[in-house]
Design a protein around this motif. Structure first.
Motif, short mmCIF file in Angstrom:
data_model
loop_
_atom_site.label_atom_id
_atom_site.label_comp_id
_atom_site.label_asym_id
_atom_site.label_seq_id
_atom_site.Cartn_x
_atom_site.Cartn_y
_atom_site.Cartn_z
N THR A 197 18.55 -0.43 4.02
CA THR A 197 18.71 -0.98 2.67
C THR A 197 18.72 -2.49 2.73
OG1 THR A 197 21.10 -0.79 2.89
CG2 THR A 197 19.97 1.02 1.78
N GLY A 198 18.17 -3.10 1.71
CA GLY A 198 18.13 -4.55 1.62
C GLY A 198 16.92 -5.18 2.27
N GLN A 199 16.19 -4.40 3.04
CA GLN A 199 15.05 -4.94 3.76
C GLN A 199 13.81 -4.99 2.87
OE1 GLN A 199 15.11 -6.19 7.06
NE2 GLN A 199 17.27 -6.03 6.53
N ARG A 200 12.75 -5.56 3.43
CA ARG A 200 11.47 -5.68 2.74
C ARG A 200 10.39 -5.07 3.62
NH1 ARG A 200 8.43 -9.63 -0.50
NH2 ARG A 200 6.38 -9.88 0.41
N VAL A 201 9.47 -4.33 2.99
CA VAL A 201 8.37 -3.74 3.75
C VAL A 201 7.06 -3.98 3.02
CG1 VAL A 201 9.81 -1.93 4.78
CG2 VAL A 201 8.61 -1.49 2.62
N THR A 202 5.99 -3.88 3.77
CA THR A 202 4.64 -4.02 3.20
C THR A 202 3.83 -2.81 3.57
OG1 THR A 202 4.71 -6.43 3.28
CG2 THR A 202 2.54 -5.38 3.17
N LEU A 203 3.26 -2.17 2.57
CA LEU A 203 2.39 -1.02 2.78
C LEU A 203 0.96 -1.48 2.54
CD1 LEU A 203 4.37 1.67 0.73
CD2 LEU A 203 4.83 0.75 3.00
N ARG A 204 0.06 -0.96 3.36
CA ARG A 204 -1.31 -1.43 3.31
C ARG A 204 -2.27 -0.30 2.95
NH1 ARG A 204 -4.59 -5.58 6.18
NH2 ARG A 204 -6.70 -4.71 6.32
N CYS A 205 -3.31 -0.68 2.23
CA CYS A 205 -4.30 0.30 1.80
C CYS A 205 -5.70 -0.30 1.90
CB CYS A 205 -4.03 0.71 0.35
SG CYS A 205 -5.35 1.69 -0.41
N SER A 234 -5.55 -3.67 -0.21
CA SER A 234 -4.41 -3.97 -1.05
C SER A 234 -3.12 -3.79 -0.26
CB SER A 234 -4.40 -3.05 -2.27
OG SER A 234 -3.26 -3.28 -3.09
N GLU A 235 -2.12 -4.53 -0.67
CA GLU A 235 -0.79 -4.40 -0.08
C GLU A 235 0.24 -4.23 -1.18
OE1 GLU A 235 -1.60 -7.06 3.96
OE2 GLU A 235 -0.14 -7.75 2.48
N LEU A 236 1.17 -3.34 -0.91
CA LEU A 236 2.30 -3.11 -1.82
C LEU A 236 3.55 -3.59 -1.10
CD1 LEU A 236 3.37 -1.81 -4.48
CD2 LEU A 236 3.69 0.29 -3.16
N ASN A 237 4.22 -4.56 -1.70
CA ASN A 237 5.42 -5.12 -1.12
C ASN A 237 6.65 -4.59 -1.83
OD1 ASN A 237 4.01 -7.11 0.65
ND2 ASN A 237 3.29 -7.86 -1.32
N LEU A 238 7.56 -4.07 -1.05
CA LEU A 238 8.80 -3.51 -1.60
C LEU A 238 9.96 -4.29 -1.00
CD1 LEU A 238 7.96 0.27 -0.93
CD2 LEU A 238 7.24 -1.13 -2.86
N SER A 239 10.78 -4.90 -1.84
CA SER A 239 11.86 -5.73 -1.32
C SER A 239 13.21 -5.24 -1.80
CB SER A 239 11.64 -7.19 -1.72
OG SER A 239 11.64 -7.30 -3.13
N SER A 240 14.26 -5.78 -1.18
CA SER A 240 15.64 -5.39 -1.51
C SER A 240 15.75 -3.88 -1.63
CB SER A 240 16.08 -6.06 -2.83
OG SER A 240 15.97 -7.46 -2.74
N LEU A 241 15.27 -3.21 -0.61
CA LEU A 241 15.14 -1.77 -0.66
C LEU A 241 16.47 -1.06 -0.87
CD1 LEU A 241 12.42 -1.31 2.07
CD2 LEU A 241 12.23 -0.65 -0.34
N SER A 292 -15.16 2.72 0.87
CA SER A 292 -16.22 1.73 0.83
C SER A 292 -16.92 1.73 -0.53
CB SER A 292 -17.24 2.04 1.94
OG SER A 292 -18.30 1.12 1.90
N GLY A 293 -17.01 0.55 -1.14
CA GLY A 293 -17.69 0.42 -2.42
C GLY A 293 -16.78 0.52 -3.63
N ASP A 294 -15.57 1.02 -3.42
CA ASP A 294 -14.65 1.15 -4.55
C ASP A 294 -13.97 -0.19 -4.82
OD1 ASP A 294 -13.37 4.56 -4.05
OD2 ASP A 294 -15.31 3.78 -4.75
N LEU A 295 -13.95 -0.59 -6.08
CA LEU A 295 -13.37 -1.87 -6.46
C LEU A 295 -11.93 -1.74 -6.96
CD1 LEU A 295 -16.39 -3.45 -8.39
CD2 LEU A 295 -15.76 -3.75 -5.99
N SER A 296 -11.59 -0.55 -7.41
CA SER A 296 -10.25 -0.34 -7.97
C SER A 296 -9.32 0.29 -6.96
CB SER A 296 -10.34 0.58 -9.20
OG SER A 296 -10.89 -0.09 -10.30
N VAL A 297 -8.10 -0.22 -6.96
CA VAL A 297 -7.05 0.34 -6.12
C VAL A 297 -5.84 0.64 -7.00
CG1 VAL A 297 -5.40 -0.16 -4.29
CG2 VAL A 297 -7.79 -0.77 -3.99
N TYR A 298 -5.25 1.78 -6.78
CA TYR A 298 -4.09 2.21 -7.55
C TYR A 298 -2.96 2.56 -6.58
CZ TYR A 298 -8.00 3.20 -10.72
OH TYR A 298 -9.14 3.13 -11.47
N TRP A 299 -1.75 2.25 -6.98
CA TRP A 299 -0.58 2.64 -6.19
C TRP A 299 0.27 3.60 -7.00
CZ3 TRP A 299 0.21 1.64 -1.16
CH2 TRP A 299 -0.50 0.61 -0.56
#
Lengths: 112, 113
Positions: free
Chosen positions: A15-23, A74-81, A27-34
């Motif tokens: 808890t309290g930490q920060r993580v980064t998830l990567r996606c 894309s990266e999703l950053n989650l902080s103060s977990l 190939s060829g797709d322009l849209s990214v969804y989380w």
């Protein structure tokens, strides 16, 4: 293999930490969804990027942020977990038109 | 569909029987619908889609029915097999907006051998 790559597959952090998830989108797709999927629940839309720009926001907490880079990954950053952030986080990509999404296999985040 | 934090409804069927999974959606502007299958520990996988100008579409062992009047969608799986055991989600896409898919709560299908 769906063509959408997510790393890491598993992540355990305190808890309290920060993580980064990567996606990396298909190939060829322009849209990214989380999406976030808590235990035995549906998929909650978090955020969408299209060709590097934020397109739409869903139920994303202020502690969470994302970005899409020029190479379209894309990266999703989650902080103060918090314990409640433990979930599966899925990334999906699409060509940005009317077709369905292709999902990655997800990152399982466990906050202890 | 709308993504809500409810526990999944369940459906158990005997192997070889037909399965029907139902879904209600709320957005009248939705014009594209998709069914996804999610196996344990995996990401959702596309099964079949249907556009709002159709009321039925068939795939291999699967059929999707769309009733726009009552905003209802169903997925029929013929001759259900153990490999069909999974969680099934319907999703709808509002193409007037940002083309986001909104998922229903899902149904857990268990096939009894």
């Amino acid at each position: 293999d769906s063509g959408v790559t997510q790393t890491p597959k598993h992540l355990i952090t305190a808890t309290g930490q920060r993580v980064t998830l990567r996606c990396s989108p298909r190939s060829g797709d322009l849209s990214v969804y989380w999406y976030q999927q808590s235990l035995d629940q549906g998929l909650q839309f978090l955020i969408q990027y299209y060709n590097g720009e934020e397109r739409a926001k869903g139920n994303i907490l202020e502690r969470f942020s994302a970005q899409q880079f020029p190479d379209l990954h894309s990266e999703l950053n989650l902080s103060s977990l918090e314990l409640g952030d433990s979930a599966l986080y899925f990334c999906a990509s699409s060509a940005g038109t009317e077709n369905g999404y292709t999902f990655g296999s997800g990152t399982r985040l466990t906050v202890v | 569909g709308e993504s809500v934090g409810l526990h999944l409804p369940t459906l158990s069927v005997q192997e070889g029987d037909n399965s029907i999974i139902n879904c209600a959606y709320s957005n009248s502007a939705s014009d594209y619908f998709i069914w996804y299958k999610q196996e344990s520990g995996k990401g959702p996988q596309f099964i079949i889609d249907i556009r709002s100008n159709m009321d039925k579409r068939q795939g291999q062992r699967v059929t999707v029915l769309l009733n726009k009047t009552v905003k209802h969608l169903s997925l029929q799986i013929a001759a259900t097999q153990p490999g069909d055991s999974a969680v099934y989600f319907c999703a709808d896409l509002d193409q007037t907006g940002a083309n986001n898919l909104f998922f229903g709560t899902g149904t857990r299908l268990t096939v009894i051998p």
